[in-house]
Scaffold this motif. Structure first.
Motif, PDB file in Angstrom:
ATOM      1  N   GLY A  30       0.870  -1.188  -0.006  1.00 21.68           N
ATOM      2  CA  GLY A  30       0.021   0.026   0.060  1.00 21.68           C
ATOM      3  C   GLY A  30       0.822   1.312   0.067  1.00 21.68           C
ATOM      4  O   GLY A  30       0.134   2.420  -0.081  1.00 21.68           O
ATOM      5  N   ASP A  31       2.090   1.219   0.030  1.00 27.56           N
ATOM      6  CA  ASP A  31       2.980   2.204  -0.149  1.00 27.56           C
ATOM      7  C   ASP A  31       3.059   2.737  -1.559  1.00 27.56           C
ATOM      8  O   ASP A  31       2.804   2.276  -2.422  1.00 27.56           O
ATOM      9  CB  ASP A  31       4.503   1.887   0.232  1.00 27.56           C
ATOM     10  N   LEU A  32       2.960   4.293  -1.598  1.00 29.36           N
ATOM     11  CA  LEU A  32       2.977   5.055  -2.769  1.00 29.36           C
ATOM     12  C   LEU A  32       3.945   4.499  -3.646  1.00 29.36           C
ATOM     13  O   LEU A  32       3.780   4.316  -4.811  1.00 29.36           O
ATOM     14  CB  LEU A  32       3.263   6.401  -2.484  1.00 29.36           C
ATOM     15  N   PRO A  33       5.236   4.318  -3.380  1.00 31.61           N
ATOM     16  CA  PRO A  33       6.439   3.806  -4.132  1.00 31.61           C
ATOM     17  C   PRO A  33       6.031   2.289  -4.842  1.00 31.61           C
ATOM     18  O   PRO A  33       6.697   2.218  -5.863  1.00 31.61           O
ATOM     19  CB  PRO A  33       7.705   3.872  -3.327  1.00 31.61           C
ATOM     20  N   VAL A  34       5.149   1.702  -4.317  1.00 31.80           N
ATOM     21  CA  VAL A  34       4.938   0.435  -4.730  1.00 31.80           C
ATOM     22  C   VAL A  34       3.692   0.569  -5.644  1.00 31.80           C
ATOM     23  O   VAL A  34       3.663   0.048  -6.909  1.00 31.80           O
ATOM     24  CB  VAL A  34       4.670  -0.744  -3.647  1.00 31.80           C
ATOM     25  N   ALA A  35       2.661   1.111  -5.188  1.00 26.73           N
ATOM     26  CA  ALA A  35       1.349   0.865  -5.808  1.00 26.73           C
ATOM     27  C   ALA A  35       1.287   2.181  -7.187  1.00 26.73           C
ATOM     28  O   ALA A  35       0.873   2.022  -7.929  1.00 26.73           O
ATOM     29  CB  ALA A  35       0.250   1.597  -4.981  1.00 26.73           C
ATOM     30  N   LEU A  36       2.067   3.316  -6.878  1.00 28.56           N
ATOM     31  CA  LEU A  36       1.841   4.262  -7.955  1.00 28.56           C
ATOM     32  C   LEU A  36       2.376   3.582  -9.228  1.00 28.56           C
ATOM     33  O   LEU A  36       1.854   3.870 -10.511  1.00 28.56           O
ATOM     34  CB  LEU A  36       2.416   5.826  -7.528  1.00 28.56           C
ATOM     35  N   PRO A  37       3.757   3.020  -9.172  1.00 26.74           N
ATOM     36  CA  PRO A  37       4.410   2.574 -10.569  1.00 26.74           C
ATOM     37  C   PRO A  37       3.560   1.558 -11.348  1.00 26.74           C
ATOM     38  O   PRO A  37       3.322   1.546 -12.328  1.00 26.74           O
ATOM     39  CB  PRO A  37       5.569   1.942 -10.055  1.00 26.74           C
ATOM     40  N   VAL A  38       2.937   0.626 -10.278  1.00 28.14           N
ATOM     41  CA  VAL A  38       1.780  -0.390 -11.118  1.00 28.14           C
ATOM     42  C   VAL A  38       0.466   0.618 -11.882  1.00 28.14           C
ATOM     43  O   VAL A  38       0.376   0.168 -12.933  1.00 28.14           O
ATOM     44  CB  VAL A  38       1.167  -1.260  -9.804  1.00 28.14           C
ATOM     45  N   LEU A  39       0.143   1.439 -11.159  1.00 28.12           N
ATOM     46  CA  LEU A  39      -0.884   2.146 -11.971  1.00 28.12           C
ATOM     47  C   LEU A  39      -0.353   3.145 -13.011  1.00 28.12           C
ATOM     48  O   LEU A  39      -0.923   3.087 -13.993  1.00 28.12           O
ATOM     49  CB  LEU A  39      -1.530   3.248 -10.786  1.00 28.12           C
ATOM     50  N   ALA A  40       0.944   3.699 -12.723  1.00 28.89           N
ATOM     51  CA  ALA A  40       1.497   4.200 -14.220  1.00 28.89           C
ATOM     52  C   ALA A  40       1.574   3.332 -15.300  1.00 28.89           C
ATOM     53  O   ALA A  40       1.449   3.613 -16.210  1.00 28.89           O
ATOM     54  CB  ALA A  40       2.835   5.048 -13.742  1.00 28.89           C
ATOM     55  N   CYS A  41       2.188   2.116 -15.032  1.00 26.33           N
ATOM     56  CA  CYS A  41       2.137   1.315 -16.125  1.00 26.33           C
ATOM     57  C   CYS A  41       0.784   0.826 -16.769  1.00 26.33           C
ATOM     58  O   CYS A  41       0.855   0.808 -17.939  1.00 26.33           O
ATOM     59  CB  CYS A  41       2.938  -0.053 -15.416  1.00 26.33           C
ATOM     60  N   ALA A  42      -0.051   0.532 -15.911  1.00 28.25           N
ATOM     61  CA  ALA A  42      -1.465   0.340 -16.428  1.00 28.25           C
ATOM     62  C   ALA A  42      -2.105   1.495 -17.092  1.00 28.25           C
ATOM     63  O   ALA A  42      -2.451   1.358 -18.210  1.00 28.25           O
ATOM     64  CB  ALA A  42      -2.431   0.011 -15.261  1.00 28.25           C
ATOM     65  N   LEU A  43      -1.711   2.682 -16.676  1.00 28.45           N
ATOM     66  CA  LEU A  43      -2.363   3.765 -17.563  1.00 28.45           C
ATOM     67  C   LEU A  43      -1.637   3.978 -18.794  1.00 28.45           C
ATOM     68  O   LEU A  43      -2.196   4.409 -19.653  1.00 28.45           O
ATOM     69  CB  LEU A  43      -2.465   5.096 -16.350  1.00 28.45           C
ATOM     70  N   GLY A  44      -0.335   4.008 -18.734  1.00 26.69           N
ATOM     71  CA  GLY A  44       0.413   4.015 -19.939  1.00 26.69           C
ATOM     72  C   GLY A  44       0.023   2.892 -20.982  1.00 26.69           C
ATOM     73  O   GLY A  44       0.135   3.285 -22.019  1.00 26.69           O
ATOM     74  N   TRP A  45      -0.052   1.826 -20.463  1.00 22.44           N
ATOM     75  CA  TRP A  45      -0.382   0.651 -21.361  1.00 22.44           C
ATOM     76  C   TRP A  45      -1.931   0.986 -21.851  1.00 22.44           C
ATOM     77  O   TRP A  45      -2.180   0.879 -23.130  1.00 22.44           O
ATOM     78  CB  TRP A  45      -0.381  -0.737 -20.866  1.00 22.44           C
ATOM     79  N   ALA A  46      -2.770   1.444 -21.189  1.00 21.79           N
ATOM     80  CA  ALA A  46      -4.279   1.613 -21.575  1.00 21.79           C
ATOM     81  C   ALA A  46      -4.202   2.891 -22.558  1.00 21.79           C
ATOM     82  O   ALA A  46      -4.715   2.931 -23.528  1.00 21.79           O
ATOM     83  CB  ALA A  46      -5.061   2.104 -20.435  1.00 21.79           C
ATOM     84  N   ALA A  47      -3.183   3.945 -22.439  1.00 23.46           N
ATOM     85  CA  ALA A  47      -3.186   5.039 -23.268  1.00 23.46           C
ATOM     86  C   ALA A  47      -2.496   4.709 -24.569  1.00 23.46           C
ATOM     87  O   ALA A  47      -3.049   4.795 -25.610  1.00 23.46           O
ATOM     88  CB  ALA A  47      -2.588   6.189 -22.589  1.00 23.46           C
ATOM     89  N   TRP A  48      -1.517   4.106 -24.362  1.00 25.23           N
ATOM     90  CA  TRP A  48      -0.570   3.866 -25.594  1.00 25.23           C
ATOM     91  C   TRP A  48      -0.938   2.629 -26.468  1.00 25.23           C
ATOM     92  O   TRP A  48      -1.164   2.681 -27.588  1.00 25.23           O
ATOM     93  CB  TRP A  48       0.774   3.765 -25.168  1.00 25.23           C
ATOM     94  N   ARG A  49      -1.171   1.598 -25.852  1.00 28.48           N
ATOM     95  CA  ARG A  49      -1.407   0.386 -26.429  1.00 28.48           C
ATOM     96  C   ARG A  49      -2.949   0.088 -26.804  1.00 28.48           C
ATOM     97  O   ARG A  49      -3.543  -0.521 -27.794  1.00 28.48           O
ATOM     98  CB  ARG A  49      -1.009  -0.927 -25.825  1.00 28.48           C
TER      99      ARG A  49
END
Length: 185
Positions: A26-45
């Motif tokens: 639940g730490d920001l340094p763990v959860a935010l990169p997961v979300l960033a990757c998902a959002l990047g994939w959703a937007a780009w791919r």
């Protein structure tokens, strides 16, 4: 009820390393990169730029909501051994971060409506992950069970609002949705 659950959880010393690992999800340094990757994939791919923006804004709203409620409620930390400078433990920021980030990631990567089984599997995958984070927070004595449950409720409302906003914008190139009595006829 909070105190009895916390006492039982704290008595289980053998699960401390696992509980620490789970609460760290639940730490920001763990959860935010997961979300960033998902959002990047959703937007780009997947071409879901609008949804990615809505979900990023929703995640940005999570922290101010938690900070405001912590200030309003000012609930003390569990246990008398914790001497801290503040008393803002309700709701749990870690539980909110995990529920919002992993839930928004699941929404961003959600397959098309025709793929019902895949949609259910992806949506359901966020649930045990968040239950594990919440259990870790309680086992370690970082939060009362009610702190975690309140964060899940807040995150659920945030996810529902973000989903509705993303759907109201429609997909790129689609016509706006007609609503109201004029669209019936």
């Amino acid at each position: 009820m909070d105190a009895s659950v916390l006492r039982e959880a704290a008595a289980e010393r053998s699960v401390r390393p696992v509980a620490q690992f789970l609460s760290d999800l639940g730490d920001l340094p763990v959860a935010l990169p997961v979300l960033a990757c998902a959002l990047g994939w959703a937007a780009w791919r997947l071409g879901r730029w609008r949804e990615a923006v809505v979900y990023a804004v929703a995640m940005a709203c999570a922290a101010p909501i938690v900070v405001l409620l912590k200030a309003l409620v000012a609930r003390p930390a569990p246990g008398t051994a914790r001497l801290v400078a503040h008393s803002g433990y309700f709701p749990s920021g870690h539980a909110m971060t995990a529920a919002a980030a992993y839930g928004l990631a699941a929404l961003a990567l959600m397959p098309s409506p025709e793929r019902v089984t895949a949609r259910r599997a992806l949506g359901a995958s966020a649930v045990p992950l968040n239950v594990a984070v919440g259990a870790g927070l309680v086992w370690r004595g970082y939060h009362w069970p009610l702190d975690v449950a309140a964060s899940w409720c807040l995150a659920g409302a945030l996810l529902a609002a973000a989903y509705r906003v993303s759907r109201s914008w429609g997909s790129p190139g689609s016509a706006p949705r007609a609503t109201g009595p004029a669209s019936a006829g």
